[in-house]
Design an enzyme around this catalytic site. Structure first.
Site, PDB file in Angstrom:
ATOM      1  N   SER A  10       0.926  -1.001  -0.121  1.00  0.00           N
ATOM      2  CA  SER A  10      -0.193   0.176  -0.359  1.00  0.00           C
ATOM      3  C   SER A  10       0.842   1.352   0.161  1.00  0.00           C
ATOM      4  CB  SER A  10      -0.883  -0.278   1.199  1.00  0.00           C
ATOM      5  OG  SER A  10      -2.365  -0.364   0.526  1.00  0.00           O
ATOM      6  N   LYS A  52       0.607   3.433  -3.201  1.00  0.00           N
ATOM      7  CA  LYS A  52      -1.158   4.162  -3.303  1.00  0.00           C
ATOM      8  C   LYS A  52       0.077   5.380  -3.446  1.00  0.00           C
ATOM      9  CE  LYS A  52      -3.507   0.396  -1.597  1.00  0.00           C
ATOM     10  NZ  LYS A  52      -4.157   0.180  -0.149  1.00  0.00           N
ATOM     11  N   TYR A  99      -1.712  -2.917 -10.670  1.00  0.00           N
ATOM     12  CA  TYR A  99      -2.094  -2.497  -9.408  1.00  0.00           C
ATOM     13  C   TYR A  99      -1.424  -3.527  -8.452  1.00  0.00           C
ATOM     14  CZ  TYR A  99      -3.916  -2.409  -4.856  1.00  0.00           C
ATOM     15  OH  TYR A  99      -4.367  -2.415  -3.377  1.00  0.00           O
ATOM     16  N   TYR A 103      -3.767   3.230   7.630  1.00  0.00           N
ATOM     17  CA  TYR A 103      -5.488   2.726   7.252  1.00  0.00           C
ATOM     18  C   TYR A 103      -6.295   3.650   8.572  1.00  0.00           C
ATOM     19  CZ  TYR A 103      -2.022  -0.677   5.480  1.00  0.00           C
ATOM     20  OH  TYR A 103      -1.391  -1.290   4.517  1.00  0.00           O
ATOM     21  N   VAL A 147       1.247  -3.669   3.455  1.00  0.00           N
ATOM     22  CA  VAL A 147       0.733  -4.335   4.685  1.00  0.00           C
ATOM     23  C   VAL A 147       2.445  -6.027   4.431  1.00  0.00           C
ATOM     24  CG1 VAL A 147      -1.956  -5.467   4.748  1.00  0.00           C
ATOM     25  CG2 VAL A 147      -0.070  -6.256   2.667  1.00  0.00           C
TER      26      VAL A 147
HETATM   27  N1  GLN Z   1      -1.734  -5.775  -2.400  1.00  0.00           N
HETATM   28  C1  GLN Z   1      -2.363  -5.627  -1.284  1.00  0.00           C
HETATM   29  C2  GLN Z   1      -3.764  -5.048  -1.654  1.00  0.00           C
HETATM   30  O1  GLN Z   1      -4.523  -4.924  -2.127  1.00  0.00           O
HETATM   31  C3  GLN Z   1      -2.323  -4.050  -0.395  1.00  0.00           C
HETATM   32  C4  GLN Z   1      -2.698  -3.531   0.724  1.00  0.00           C
HETATM   33  C5  GLN Z   1      -1.872  -2.881   1.657  1.00  0.00           C
HETATM   34  O2  GLN Z   1      -0.715  -2.643   1.420  1.00  0.00           O
HETATM   35  N2  GLN Z   1      -2.479  -2.698   2.573  1.00  0.00           N
HETATM   36  O3  GLN Z   1      -4.600  -5.740  -0.316  1.00  0.00           O
END
Ligand code: GLN
Length: 309
Positions: free
Chosen positions: A65, A68, A193, A245, A263
């Site tokens: 994430s 992002k 993605y 988050y 994550v």
């Molecule tokens: N690739 C992960 C997902 O889409 C990224 C989520 C994350 O790092 N919180 O679930």
């Protein structure tokens, strides 16, 4: 660039390391389970071009994430904020990062912000390019420029592992396609993605990339303006309000810097006009943030007093 091991940081790593045993590896992306849960690393990249590091600093990890923030910066720069914010909002959700709930209750069903999966999928769908190859290569070039490392690449095994199991993210895409929030082929968006999420680097490269945001979009080493000032500001603001988050409020209280976690256990930290920070420790708390990584940032804040508030 001069990078040095830091005894002071090493002490903080020692203090935070035991917390990793209280966390759990993310397992919903099967390949993430291969990580060593006791790893902990940190690097700080100062705006004068010097950097310090401690712990397992050579260990590479995927951005997940954290990517992002980077896709947002890239798409804002390429197509402009008007088009982006027509499709994705600016408010924190208070829900887990992969939740579909608010898409159904918000009218129109545009995701509340670009730091949750739904919002990030919209942003990825907006990456310009004639085809997937061009979209990916141009975006990867941007990441290479940000880190100063032309060899930055994605981890294919991890990407395939996520691509073949991403039912929830596909569901978010199909929901938003139905409501006209995303256009294009869902499988292509998912490929792009999962590639961006699987981009790998170490904490030094992550810290260096953070320093660009800390320096208002300008590379502190070359002086090149990589990201427009206004876009760097938008990204840092989202990092404060939504970067950790549904624990972003608590993180702002306890650490108080723009940050984005993934994550894989990575955390990107930005201290405006001061430095970029890269942290990695793969064992996560129940909201998906790196447990020892968060603790380490708390200890660093106690020592260096870097909260912006
Ligand atoms: N690739 C992960 C997902 O889409 C990224 C989520 C994350 O790092 N919180 O679930």
């Amino acid at each position: 660039m001069t990078c040095q091991a830091s005894n002071e940081l090493e002490q903080l790593v020692l203090q935070a390391r035991p917390y990793s045993s209280q966390g759990k590896l993310a397992t919903y992306i099967p390949a993430l389970e291969k990580a060593n849960p006791s790893h902990l690393s940190v690097a700080i990249f100062h705006l004068d071009g010097t950097c310090t590091y401690a712990g397992d600093y050579k260990q590479r990890f995927s951005l997940q994430s954290i990517s992002k923030v980077l896709s947002l910066a890239y798409v804002l720069a390429r197509i402009g904020d008007e088009e982006v914010f027509q499709r994705v909002g600016m408010e924190p959700t208070g829900d887990p990062f992969n939740s579909i709930a608010k898409l159904e209750t918000t009218k129109p069903s545009k995701p509340l912000n670009p730091m949750i999966n739904a919002g990030a999928l919209v942003v990825t769908s907006l990456i310009p390019g004639a085809d997937l190859k061009e979209q990916w290569e141009d975006f990867l070039d941007f990441i290479r420029t940000l880190t100063g490392n032309p060899e930055i690449a994605y981890n294919k095994e991890l990407q395939e592992s996520e691509f073949s199991t991403s039912y929830l993210n596909r569901a978010l895409c199909f929901f938003m396609k139905q409501h006209g929030i995303i256009n294009g082929e869902v499988e292509k968006i998912m490929e792009l993605y999962t590639k961006q999420c699987s981009i790998e680097m170490n904490c030094l490269e992550l810290a260096q990339l953070g320093a660009v945001f800390a320096n208002n979009g300008r590379n502190p080493v070359s002086g090149e303006q990589i990201i427009p000032v206004q876009i760097a500001r938008i990204c840092k603001t989202f990092m404060v309000t939504c970067g950790m988050y549904n624990a972003s409020g608590e993180f702002a209280m306890k650490v108080g810097i723009p940050a984005k976690s993934g994550v894989s256990g990575g955390i990107l930290g930005v201290i405006p006009n001061r430095c970029g920070i890269g942290v990695f420790s793969p064992a996560l708390d129940e909201k998906g943030n790196s447990l020892a990584g968060w603790k380490l940032l708390e200890f660093m804040n106690e020592k260096y007093n870097f909260s912006i508030f």
